[in-house]
Design an enzyme around this catalytic site. Structure first.
Site, PDB file in Angstrom:
ATOM      1  N   SER A 165       0.803  -1.209   0.000  1.00 10.14           N
ATOM      2  CA  SER A 165       0.000   0.000   0.000  1.00 10.14           C
ATOM      3  C   SER A 165       0.842   1.267   0.000  1.00 10.14           C
ATOM      4  O   SER A 165       1.524   1.554  -0.970  1.00 10.14           O
ATOM      5  CB  SER A 165      -0.953  -0.041   1.196  1.00 10.14           C
ATOM      6  OG  SER A 165      -1.962   0.915   1.047  1.00 10.14           O
ATOM      7  N   ASP A 217      10.015   4.394 -10.573  1.00 11.48           N
ATOM      8  CA  ASP A 217       9.603   4.970 -11.858  1.00 11.48           C
ATOM      9  C   ASP A 217      10.366   6.243 -12.188  1.00 11.48           C
ATOM     10  O   ASP A 217      10.672   6.516 -13.361  1.00 11.48           O
ATOM     11  CB  ASP A 217       8.109   5.280 -11.838  1.00 11.48           C
ATOM     12  CG  ASP A 217       7.260   4.085 -12.241  1.00 11.48           C
ATOM     13  OD1 ASP A 217       7.807   2.964 -12.288  1.00 11.48           O
ATOM     14  OD2 ASP A 217       6.059   4.267 -12.504  1.00 11.48           O
ATOM     15  N   LYS A 259      -0.937  -3.992  -3.119  1.00 12.92           N
ATOM     16  CA  LYS A 259      -2.182  -3.380  -2.663  1.00 12.92           C
ATOM     17  C   LYS A 259      -2.206  -1.943  -3.174  1.00 12.92           C
ATOM     18  O   LYS A 259      -1.524  -1.082  -2.638  1.00 12.92           O
ATOM     19  CB  LYS A 259      -2.277  -3.422  -1.140  1.00 12.92           C
ATOM     20  CG  LYS A 259      -3.682  -3.201  -0.585  1.00 12.92           C
ATOM     21  CD  LYS A 259      -4.017  -1.751  -0.439  1.00 12.92           C
ATOM     22  CE  LYS A 259      -5.381  -1.565   0.205  1.00 12.92           C
ATOM     23  NZ  LYS A 259      -5.743  -0.133   0.329  1.00 12.92           N
TER      24      LYS A 259
END
Length: 422
Positions: A322, A333, A347
């Site tokens: 999460s 990224d 999640k």
């Protein structure tokens, strides 16, 4: 209270739930953990409904028709059930719980007021229990990881352990949220847990003395070779403040690199995740939130980060979930650092908590999915590290940490990025 009055109150309660979903004031990115973060300024409702939208009168008629079988069942229970009188409050709670379960979403659900208060406690930094991060989304209450130095760790609980009985009573048919409530309890009392563990032929029992658990979510130290190490165990109310304090302390040593340890971090507040990530990424996109209508909201890094230009490695594993995946996904990224370890939990949905009137509990509803800056979907997928390194049971028994060793190696060989590349 007669049936007509009860029916009216229940109808108002259902209407309140539906209105609460639209006007929710908080969202969370944790595993079964509530939040107080404000929703972005998105027009959820319009004063001018689009063409074809039913009028209020039509909606009322349709709702009355839709709920006709419900009220028929309600009356049949009151007229025919063998043990009278029935508990109308329990029936009401069961109706709400069933409505949320019918969504088929493991992260949407209903909690009574007591359950809601207990679910809030860990993120406030203090509660009484055994000291373990748990997953309530599956069939059984499952240990994500015991907290360091906790009664759960000392008793030998491990990640993946499933609780199938509490104090000798079978709980396999109960909602894991209810099982969690039984595990929690006053400090100094003992709870007996029956554990189902992969690799063990039979379930076994552990007795654990509950304690007052004070959560220090950020810890850190200087390692050899002048490398700073920071571990974050969850994203709670005080975590971003404590991280800034720890970073200032460690940066006085002018470290050659930083290792951010997010292993077994189950998540927490979305707002905290944005603040934490902003300490390492100076600008640009951190995450996107995608709603059911396709609309996307972009979250940018907040200015003033303390460690935006120092080589960085992030440790992750199957217990990283999460909010911790938001941080790890953004760093990966944006090319800000390298991920080392094993695939994360996966999640990637956003829940809103809304307390019901008159202390009737709270509902938690998934309202969006979050995406990494490159718009990768994490829910059910997880993040694959840049460098995969397993941590075996033999490693743990021998007090070895090959994941940490690899992170140190990457920093010493200057293979970790020192700035955001894109």
């Amino acid at each position: 209270m007669n049936s007509k009055v009860i029916r009216t109150l229940l109808a108002l309660l259902v209407l309140g739930i539906l209105m609460g979903v639209s006007f929710s004031i908080g969202l969370a990115a944790g595993i079964s953990l509530p939040s107080t973060v404000s929703l972005p300024n998105i027009p959820l409702l319009s004063n001018n409904p689009p063409a074809g939208t039913p009028s209020a009168t039509q909606q009322s008629i349709d709702r009355e028709t839709l709920f006709s079988p419900f009220w028929q069942a309600w009356d049949l229970v009151h007229e025919n059930y063998v043990d009278q009188p029935v508990d109308d409050q329990l029936l009401m709670q069961g109706a709400i719980r069933g409505m949320l379960e019918a969504l088929g979403d493991p992260y949407s659900g209903y909690l009574t007021n007591d359950e809601y208060q207990q679910a809030n406690a860990p993120l406030r930094g203090e509660y009484e229990g055994i000291g373990a991060w748990v997953d309530t989304s599956g069939k059984y209450l499952t240990i994500i990881s015991p907290m360091e130095g906790s009664p759960a760790e000392k008793a030998g609980l491990k990640a993946g352990d499933q609780i199938i009985a509490v104090d000798g009573e079978d709980v396999t048919s109960l909602d894991p949220q209810l099982v969690l409530r039984r595990v929690l309890g006053p400090a100094g009392t003992t709870v007996r847990l029956t554990i189902l563990r992969e690799g063990e032929e039979k379930p076994f029992e552990l007795s654990i003395v509950r304690q007052k658990i004070t959560l220090e979510t950020v810890s850190g130290k200087m390692l050899d070779n002048n490398i700073a190490y920071i571990k974050i165990t969850q994203f709670g109310e005080r975590t971003d403040r404590d991280l800034r304090t720890k970073l200032r302390e460690l940066l006085r040593n002018n470290p050659t690199g930083i290792i951010l340890d997010l292993r077994n971090n189950p998540g927490g507040y979305l707002n905290t995740a944005i603040n934490i990530t902003s300490q390492f990424i100076g600008n640009g996109v951190i995450m996107l939130e995608q709603y059911g209508n396709g609309e996307k909201v972009t979250y940018q890094a907040r200015p003033g980060g303390l460690a935006t230009d120092i080589p960085l490695v992030v440790l992750v594993n199957e217990g990283s979930a999460s909010a911790s995946e938001i941080t790890a996904g953004a760093i990966q990224d944006r090319g800000r650092g390298l991920l080392v370890g094993t695939k994360t939990f996966g999640k990637g949905t956003v829940q809103t908590w809304r307390q019901l009137r008159d202390d009737a509990g709270a509902v938690k509803i998934t309202i969006a999915r979050w995406l990494t800056p490159n718009e990768r979907q994490i829910n059910g997928e997880g993040l694959m590290p840049d460098v995969i390194v397993e941590l075996t049971e033999d490693d743990q028994k021998a007090n070895r940490d090959p994941q940490l060793d690899k992170a140190i190696e990457l920093l010493l060989n200057k293979q970790a990025p020192s700035q955001t590349s894109k």
